[in-house]
Write a protein that holds these residues in place. Structure first.
Motif, PDB file in Angstrom:
ATOM      1  N   GLY A   1       0.803  -1.211   0.000  1.00 35.18           N
ATOM      2  CA  GLY A   1       0.000   0.000   0.000  1.00 35.18           C
ATOM      3  C   GLY A   1       0.838   1.263   0.000  1.00 35.18           C
ATOM      4  N   GLU A   2       2.166   1.097  -0.078  1.00 35.94           N
ATOM      5  CA  GLU A   2       3.047   2.268  -0.063  1.00 35.94           C
ATOM      6  C   GLU A   2       4.236   2.017  -0.993  1.00 35.94           C
ATOM      7  OE1 GLU A   2       5.643   0.995   3.873  1.00 35.94           O
ATOM      8  OE2 GLU A   2       3.841   2.218   4.130  1.00 35.94           O
ATOM      9  N   ASP A   3       5.040   3.032  -1.200  1.00 31.61           N
ATOM     10  CA  ASP A   3       6.247   2.888  -2.020  1.00 31.61           C
ATOM     11  C   ASP A   3       7.314   2.247  -1.145  1.00 31.61           C
ATOM     12  OD1 ASP A   3       8.198   3.039  -3.891  1.00 31.61           O
ATOM     13  OD2 ASP A   3       8.475   5.204  -3.776  1.00 31.61           O
ATOM     14  N   ASN A   4       7.428   0.941  -1.222  1.00 34.03           N
ATOM     15  CA  ASN A   4       8.258   0.202  -0.271  1.00 34.03           C
ATOM     16  C   ASN A   4       9.222  -0.716  -1.012  1.00 34.03           C
ATOM     17  OD1 ASN A   4       9.041  -1.928   1.702  1.00 34.03           O
ATOM     18  ND2 ASN A   4       7.589  -0.840   3.027  1.00 34.03           N
TER      19      ASN A   4
ATOM     20  N   ALA B   1      -2.859   0.496  -6.847  1.00 35.92           N
ATOM     21  CA  ALA B   1      -1.683   1.153  -7.421  1.00 35.92           C
ATOM     22  C   ALA B   1      -1.978   1.704  -8.807  1.00 35.92           C
ATOM     23  CB  ALA B   1      -0.515   0.179  -7.478  1.00 35.92           C
ATOM     24  N   LYS B   2      -2.889   1.061  -9.496  1.00 41.75           N
ATOM     25  CA  LYS B   2      -3.220   1.477 -10.872  1.00 41.75           C
ATOM     26  C   LYS B   2      -3.801   2.880 -10.913  1.00 41.75           C
ATOM     27  CE  LYS B   2      -5.464  -0.354 -14.999  1.00 41.75           C
ATOM     28  NZ  LYS B   2      -6.345  -1.411 -15.529  1.00 41.75           N
TER      29      LYS B   2
ATOM     30  N   ALA C   1       9.618  -9.055  -1.917  1.00 41.79           N
ATOM     31  CA  ALA C   1       9.552 -10.035  -0.829  1.00 41.79           C
ATOM     32  C   ALA C   1       8.104 -10.307  -0.450  1.00 41.79           C
ATOM     33  CB  ALA C   1      10.347  -9.535   0.378  1.00 41.79           C
ATOM     34  N   ALA C   2       7.277  -9.263  -0.443  1.00 39.72           N
ATOM     35  CA  ALA C   2       5.856  -9.430  -0.119  1.00 39.72           C
ATOM     36  C   ALA C   2       5.170 -10.319  -1.148  1.00 39.72           C
ATOM     37  CB  ALA C   2       5.172  -8.064  -0.049  1.00 39.72           C
TER      38      ALA C   2
ATOM     39  N   GLY D   1       6.067   0.688  -9.959  1.00 40.50           N
ATOM     40  CA  GLY D   1       6.859  -0.104  -9.016  1.00 40.50           C
ATOM     41  C   GLY D   1       6.178  -1.403  -8.634  1.00 40.50           C
ATOM     42  N   VAL D   2       4.884  -1.326  -8.340  1.00 40.64           N
ATOM     43  CA  VAL D   2       4.135  -2.529  -7.954  1.00 40.64           C
ATOM     44  C   VAL D   2       4.063  -3.496  -9.131  1.00 40.64           C
ATOM     45  CG1 VAL D   2       1.890  -3.404  -7.192  1.00 40.64           C
ATOM     46  CG2 VAL D   2       2.789  -1.281  -6.232  1.00 40.64           C
TER      47      VAL D   2
END
Length: 281
Positions: free
Chosen positions: A210-213, A242-243, A218-219, A251-252
């Motif tokens: 849910g964030e820029d991580n 994210a779309k 890994a998730a 990124g996602v």
């Protein structure tokens, strides 16, 4: 970069063609210049792949720093790690046998400098849970938390508790090693998707996606390991959200596609077809 063949590669090709095995080995092991040692090693790899593996194993502790490049970026690496990657990254092309590859992995794992080698990032998640490796991995875990990813495959209660503790530590986002801790825990779960971890995986992955991580890959790896409707739904929720934001979606999208490429499970194929970069234009 400019389409020209590196002078070092030309020298390596000449050594392979005109020098003897003994001459190449001497240069690859005794020259003071690490670049020349690697040039000679490449020549040996071309001339005799099996002997190149033997040399890499006998010199596995060579931690000499050497300048390298990745595209246009200058970097540093260690001579032994460069040798290992030369051999293992293109096994088929370099005619490295399966037995020699296993010998090299074992030598690397038992090297006292193994945590210093970038190859460890690949080996931990990919090595089999063989009994002869378990004690060594427990030794490594005391100095290198990433060893937990390999230990998880043994499915011991101690490792289950370690994973739970790491995810608890990951709650402290101000910790300097927050992302590393979280990545280790999630990759360990990808290696051992036990039902005990499901509530923690749901909680952490929903936050990460849910964030820029930097932990998105890994998730996704952990969610893929469960191969279930709830993990599918969580991934689709993250992609759909994210779309709505082009920057976040890129990124996602790439994190999801990279994990799918490594682990192309049919369950998640509809999401590959549904979410593309073209759709976000």
């Amino acid at each position: 970069m400019d389409g020209k063949i590196s002078p070092q590669w030309l020298l390596s090709d000449s050594l392979s063609k005109y020098a003897t095995i003994e001459e190449i080995e001497k240069l690859a092991t005794t020259d003071k210049d690490p670049i020349k040692r690697l040039v000679a090693f490449r020549a040996l790899l071309t001339k005799d792949p099996h002997q190149a593996v033997n040399l890499a194993i006998s010199n596995i502790e060579d931690t000499t720093i050497v300048a390298t490049t990745d595209g246009i970026c200058g970097e540093q690496d260690r001579v032994s790690n460069v040798r290992i990657c030369m051999l293992q990254n293109h096994r088929e092309r370099n005619h490295i046998t399966y037995n020699d590859s296993v010998r090299l992995d074992s030598a690397a794992l038992f090297s006292q400098n193994f945590p210093l080698y970038g190859y460890s990032y690949w080996l931990y998640p990919n090595m089999p849970a063989k009994p002869e490796y378990e004690t060594r991995l427990r030794q490594l875990y005391k100095q290198d938390p990433r060893a937990l990813v390999a230990l998880a495959r043994y499915r011991r209660e101690n490792e289950k508790q370690e994973i739970i503790q790491l995810l608890s530590k990951a709650e402290d986002k101000d910790s300097w090693d927050y992302r590393d801790t979280l990545r280790v825990a999630l990759h360990a779960i990808a290696a051992w998707p036990d039902d005990t971890f499901i509530p923690l995986v749901k909680r952490e992955c929903e936050k990460i996606l849910g964030e820029d991580n930097g932990c998105m890959d890994a998730a996704f790896s952990a969610l893929f390991a469960y191969h279930s409707k709830w993990s599918y739904d969580l991934i689709e929720k993250a992609l759909a959200k994210a779309k709505q934001n082009e920057k976040n979606y890129f990124g996602v999208f790439w994190a999801f596609h990279d994990v799918y490429e490594d682990n192309p499970q049919p369950l998640f194929k509809p999401l590959i077809k549904k979410y593309t970069l073209d759709d976000n234009k």
